[in-house]
Design a protein around this motif. Structure first.
Motif, PDB file in Angstrom:
ATOM      1  N   ARG A 180       0.853  -1.198   0.000  1.00 49.85           N
ATOM      2  CA  ARG A 180       0.000   0.000   0.000  1.00 49.85           C
ATOM      3  C   ARG A 180       0.890   1.249   0.000  1.00 49.85           C
ATOM      4  N   PRO A 181       0.385   2.386  -0.500  1.00 41.67           N
ATOM      5  CA  PRO A 181       1.210   3.596  -0.461  1.00 41.67           C
ATOM      6  C   PRO A 181       1.498   4.047   0.967  1.00 41.67           C
ATOM      7  N   ALA A 182       2.658   4.702   1.111  1.00 38.93           N
ATOM      8  CA  ALA A 182       3.148   5.071   2.443  1.00 38.93           C
ATOM      9  C   ALA A 182       2.130   5.894   3.231  1.00 38.93           C
ATOM     10  N   PHE A 183       1.472   6.835   2.554  1.00 36.86           N
ATOM     11  CA  PHE A 183       0.575   7.711   3.325  1.00 36.86           C
ATOM     12  C   PHE A 183      -0.623   6.937   3.872  1.00 36.86           C
ATOM     13  N   GLU A 184      -1.045   5.895   3.134  1.00 43.92           N
ATOM     14  CA  GLU A 184      -2.172   5.089   3.639  1.00 43.92           C
ATOM     15  C   GLU A 184      -1.772   4.293   4.874  1.00 43.92           C
ATOM     16  N   ILE A 185      -0.555   3.759   4.854  1.00 48.64           N
ATOM     17  CA  ILE A 185      -0.087   2.982   6.003  1.00 48.64           C
ATOM     18  C   ILE A 185       0.073   3.905   7.212  1.00 48.64           C
ATOM     19  N   ALA A 186       0.571   5.107   6.953  1.00 52.24           N
ATOM     20  CA  ALA A 186       0.674   6.079   8.044  1.00 52.24           C
ATOM     21  C   ALA A 186      -0.712   6.368   8.619  1.00 52.24           C
ATOM     22  N   ARG A 187      -1.701   6.535   7.741  1.00 54.87           N
ATOM     23  CA  ARG A 187      -3.057   6.827   8.212  1.00 54.87           C
ATOM     24  C   ARG A 187      -3.672   5.637   8.928  1.00 54.87           C
ATOM     25  N   ALA A 188      -3.213   4.425   8.580  1.00 57.30           N
ATOM     26  CA  ALA A 188      -3.722   3.234   9.264  1.00 57.30           C
ATOM     27  C   ALA A 188      -3.188   3.142  10.685  1.00 57.30           C
ATOM     28  N   GLY A 189      -2.125   3.919  11.000  1.00 56.78           N
ATOM     29  CA  GLY A 189      -1.647   3.935  12.380  1.00 56.78           C
ATOM     30  C   GLY A 189      -0.201   3.530  12.587  1.00 56.78           C
ATOM     31  N   VAL A 190       0.626   3.644  11.555  1.00 56.36           N
ATOM     32  CA  VAL A 190       2.052   3.366  11.699  1.00 56.36           C
ATOM     33  C   VAL A 190       2.822   4.670  11.521  1.00 56.36           C
ATOM     34  N   ALA A 191       3.573   5.074  12.555  1.00 55.31           N
ATOM     35  CA  ALA A 191       4.411   6.266  12.449  1.00 55.31           C
ATOM     36  C   ALA A 191       5.857   5.815  12.452  1.00 55.31           C
ATOM     37  N   ARG A 192       6.752   6.655  11.937  1.00 48.68           N
ATOM     38  CA  ARG A 192       8.151   6.258  11.962  1.00 48.68           C
ATOM     39  C   ARG A 192       9.068   7.457  12.088  1.00 48.68           C
ATOM     40  N   THR A 193      10.299   7.181  12.526  1.00 44.40           N
ATOM     41  CA  THR A 193      11.378   8.157  12.407  1.00 44.40           C
ATOM     42  C   THR A 193      12.431   7.545  11.494  1.00 44.40           C
ATOM     43  N   PHE A 194      13.353   8.379  11.046  1.00 44.56           N
ATOM     44  CA  PHE A 194      14.333   7.929  10.055  1.00 44.56           C
ATOM     45  C   PHE A 194      15.722   7.881  10.654  1.00 44.56           C
ATOM     46  N   GLN A 195      16.536   6.993  10.083  1.00 39.31           N
ATOM     47  CA  GLN A 195      17.915   6.834  10.549  1.00 39.31           C
ATOM     48  C   GLN A 195      18.675   8.149  10.480  1.00 39.31           C
ATOM     49  N   ASN A 196      18.483   8.863   9.366  1.00 34.53           N
ATOM     50  CA  ASN A 196      19.207  10.123   9.198  1.00 34.53           C
ATOM     51  C   ASN A 196      18.297  11.321   9.373  1.00 34.53           C
ATOM     52  N   LEU A 197      17.329  11.247  10.242  1.00 36.62           N
ATOM     53  CA  LEU A 197      16.439  12.368  10.529  1.00 36.62           C
ATOM     54  C   LEU A 197      15.721  12.861   9.278  1.00 36.62           C
ATOM     55  N   ALA A 198      14.433  12.912   9.278  1.00 35.47           N
ATOM     56  CA  ALA A 198      13.721  13.541   8.166  1.00 35.47           C
ATOM     57  C   ALA A 198      12.754  14.562   8.752  1.00 35.47           C
ATOM     58  N   LEU A 199      13.290  15.766   8.982  1.00 34.37           N
ATOM     59  CA  LEU A 199      12.450  16.868   9.453  1.00 34.37           C
ATOM     60  C   LEU A 199      12.176  17.790   8.276  1.00 34.37           C
ATOM     61  N   PHE A 200      11.276  18.725   8.464  1.00 37.30           N
ATOM     62  CA  PHE A 200      11.007  19.721   7.431  1.00 37.30           C
ATOM     63  C   PHE A 200      11.840  20.958   7.758  1.00 37.30           C
ATOM     64  N   PRO A 201      12.969  21.170   7.049  1.00 36.94           N
ATOM     65  CA  PRO A 201      13.893  22.230   7.461  1.00 36.94           C
ATOM     66  C   PRO A 201      13.302  23.636   7.385  1.00 36.94           C
ATOM     67  N   GLY A 202      12.337  23.860   6.470  1.00 34.83           N
ATOM     68  CA  GLY A 202      11.806  25.204   6.324  1.00 34.83           C
ATOM     69  C   GLY A 202      10.701  25.537   7.323  1.00 34.83           C
ATOM     70  N   LEU A 203      10.270  24.529   8.093  1.00 32.71           N
ATOM     71  CA  LEU A 203       9.168  24.734   9.031  1.00 32.71           C
ATOM     72  C   LEU A 203       9.727  24.880  10.446  1.00 32.71           C
ATOM     73  N   THR A 204       8.964  25.561  11.308  1.00 34.39           N
ATOM     74  CA  THR A 204       9.396  25.667  12.697  1.00 34.39           C
ATOM     75  C   THR A 204       9.190  24.329  13.398  1.00 34.39           C
ATOM     76  N   VAL A 205       9.782  24.212  14.586  1.00 35.02           N
ATOM     77  CA  VAL A 205       9.611  23.006  15.392  1.00 35.02           C
ATOM     78  C   VAL A 205       8.125  22.735  15.616  1.00 35.02           C
ATOM     79  N   PHE A 206       7.396  23.783  15.935  1.00 31.88           N
ATOM     80  CA  PHE A 206       5.955  23.626  16.180  1.00 31.88           C
ATOM     81  C   PHE A 206       5.240  23.111  14.935  1.00 31.88           C
ATOM     82  N   GLU A 207       5.560  23.714  13.781  1.00 33.60           N
ATOM     83  CA  GLU A 207       4.911  23.278  12.534  1.00 33.60           C
ATOM     84  C   GLU A 207       5.317  21.861  12.157  1.00 33.60           C
TER      85      GLU A 207
END
Lengths: 288, 256
Positions: free
Chosen positions: B72-99
């Motif tokens: 299944r596509p990644a976003f569907e699995i995320a919506r089904a209830g699986v969250a993850r973090t990444f080995q090399n960090l995947a943050l949104f650099p242009g967004l604030t911590v809060f965002e």
């Protein structure tokens, strides 16, 4: 004369800024350097011609139809050309956008013929005169509409949930996917926005001149505008558009109408030599 | 007998001629902390990418919360209830911590794209709730004063916490952490372990964790699955895995 040139530079620059903003939204979201942005502006102008002159729709309805058609065109381009090529080299995708612009031009000339069309709208056409300064109402409307659109999209990206998710997706695809964002949907939306902004620009360019495929060259001024402003920067696109409008009008008035392209692309070359990330771009990521 | 929260069955992942995962089966039980360990190149991150839909597995089954999700596509699995973090960090650099954290909230927002764009009353209410929750998460992490910072302005350990916070925001049942303690000092590792345990007890989440620090893994996990060269070589409670001769030969022995 100076104030007069400043005014027309500002009015035209606002339109270029709008088209460039559309380019920048698409580039940020999908990293596609869209050489068809000028052709999308031409499409907007022809959608308006179709809705107003051919279908005879009332003006507000015609504008809605033109906006919807532009958005749909962006979505179709993303679904049929861009998404299937995602992950391919930038060169392959650039070639596709160049091909697209050529095809759009040919299709338009087949459907509408090679001659230009006059776009007649009920927008006010008189002139405001303040001292020596003559301000055509059409230029004022174009500039005002451009700024309203730019402010509206700025607010959309800054304050709405969809805007936040679009910014997030543009920043980091895989993180957005992991957070449950439908990345393809967000990218499609970016293409719709890019096409709509080009279309509005095309509508005004077609009003100020005549609607023909030649408008593409003017629409393509969005490219030097975004590179001058900074490829990754949304405010940069607007500032770049304004600058290109100013350079065009000043060189045309003070040097020669034939010198505008030399002045614009000469300035672009200076930017590329001395500040390749653009005026407002990010030095780390925005180098051309 | 109840089905495990996550059950992977006979999963194969091949890239051309390379077999990255060779018939792997494993389960992660509800409320448990399950660890996935193995030397570099064992296939741990590949397994994460298959479970979260970043890769489409060549064959095999992945069942999550009673549903088949393999391919299944990644976003569907995320919506089904699986969250993850990444080995090399995947943050949104242009967004604030809060965002960054807020982005985790909207996957289940029931009012759709159009309503969100038009700011209907319902979508505004959802936005207010999401913002309140993001503040709660920041409070939980003790990072409220950093809400307006950009990720790049924070030290690495805190960036990891932001990513963790985004995963928490997703209201997921299962959180996959890819090397949550890499590059951390002993003190930071202890804080991260405590945080994981606190999230499990306070929020009732289950975890699947890839981590190289064996003592930390032994301490933290309920169950350990060991991979080596794309094959599963052991699966069981920490004590049993620690004493498994195959594991010692392949991995732990090599480290000592």
């Amino acid at each position: 004369m100076f104030a007069q040139v400043l005014f027309s530079g500002f009015a035209l620059g606002s339109i270029y800024g709008l088209v460039a903003l559309g380019f920048a939204v698409v580039f940020k979201a999908t990293q596609v350097f869209n050489f068809a942005q000028g052709a999308l502006a031409v499409c907007g102008a022809y959608f308006a011609v179709t809705a107003i002159s051919i279908l005879g729709l009332p003006f507000p309805l015609a504008i809605l139809a033109m906006l919807a058609a532009s958005a749909l065109l962006g979505v179709i381009i993303h679904m049929t050309l861009i998404q299937p090529l995602s992950g391919r080299s930038m060169l392959a995708i650039i070639m596709v956008t160049i091909a697209l612009s050529i095809v759009i031009r040919a299709v338009i000339e087949i459907i509408y013929g090679p001659q230009g069309r006059v776009l007649s709208t009920p927008l006010p056409t008189g002139v405001f005169i303040v001292g020596d300064l003559r301000m055509p109402k059409l230029h004022l409307t174009a500039a005002a509409t451009s700024w309203v659109c730019m402010a509206a999209f700025g607010a959309f990206f800054r304050f709405t949930r969809v805007g936040l998710l679009m910014r997030a997706t543009a920043d980091r695809h895989e993180a957005a996917m992991a957070a449950g964002v439908n990345v393809n949907l967000m990218n499609r939306l970016a293409w719709a926005i890019g096409s709509v902004l080009a279309g509005i620009g095309g509508l005004f360019l077609g009003q100020l001149q005549i609607v023909s495929t030649e408008l593409e060259t003017i629409g393509l001024l969005a490219l030097p505008a975004v590179v001058i402003g900074g490829l990754q920067s949304i405010p940069g696109a607007i500032v770049g558009g304004l600058l290109v409008g100013m350079i065009e009008q000043f060189s045309s008035s003070y040097i020669s109408p034939k010198s505008t392209d030399i002045a614009i692309y000469g300035f672009l070359l200076l930017i590329l030599l001395f500040r390749p990330w653009g005026l407002l771009g990010d030095q780390e990521t925005g180098r051309v | 007998m109840t089905e495990p929260l996550l059950s992977v069955d006979s999963l194969d992942m091949r890239f051309g001629g390379i077999v990255a995962l060779d018939h792997i089966s494993l389960t992660a039980e509800k409320g448990a902390i399950t660890a996935l360990i193995g030397p570099n190149g064992a296939g741990k991150t590949t397994m994460f990418n298959c479970i979260t839909g970043m890769y489409r597995p060549t064959s095999g089954s992945i069942r999550f919360a009673g549903r088949e999700v393999a391919g299944r596509p990644a976003f569907e699995i995320a919506r089904a209830g699986v969250a993850r973090t990444f080995q090399n960090l995947a943050l949104f650099p242009g967004l604030t911590v809060f965002e960054n954290i807020l982005c985790g909230a909207y996957l289940k927002g029931s009012s759709g794209l159009l309503q969100g764009a038009l700011r209907s009353r319902r979508s505004r209410r959802e936005e207010h709730e999401a913002e309140a929750e993001a503040w709660d998460i920041l409070g939980f992490l003790g990072m409220e004063d950093l809400a307006a910072s950009k990720p790049a302005e924070l030290p690495y350990g805190q960036q990891k916490q932001v990513e963790f916070g985004r995963a928490l925001m997703q209201k997921s049942q299962l959180v996959l952490l890819d090397e949550p303690m890499a590059g951390m000092s002993a003190g930071e590792k202890k804080a991260m372990s405590d945080l994981i345990l606190r999230v499990r007890s306070d929020m009732g989440k289950s975890f699947l964790i890839v981590e190289h620090d064996i003592p930390v893994v032994m301490e933290l996990s309920d169950k350990i699955v060991v991979l080596n060269f794309g094959r599963k070589i052991a699966d069981g409670e920490p004590e049993a895995v620690r004493n498994d001769p195959k594991v010692i030969a392949a991995y732990i022995g090599g480290e000592d």
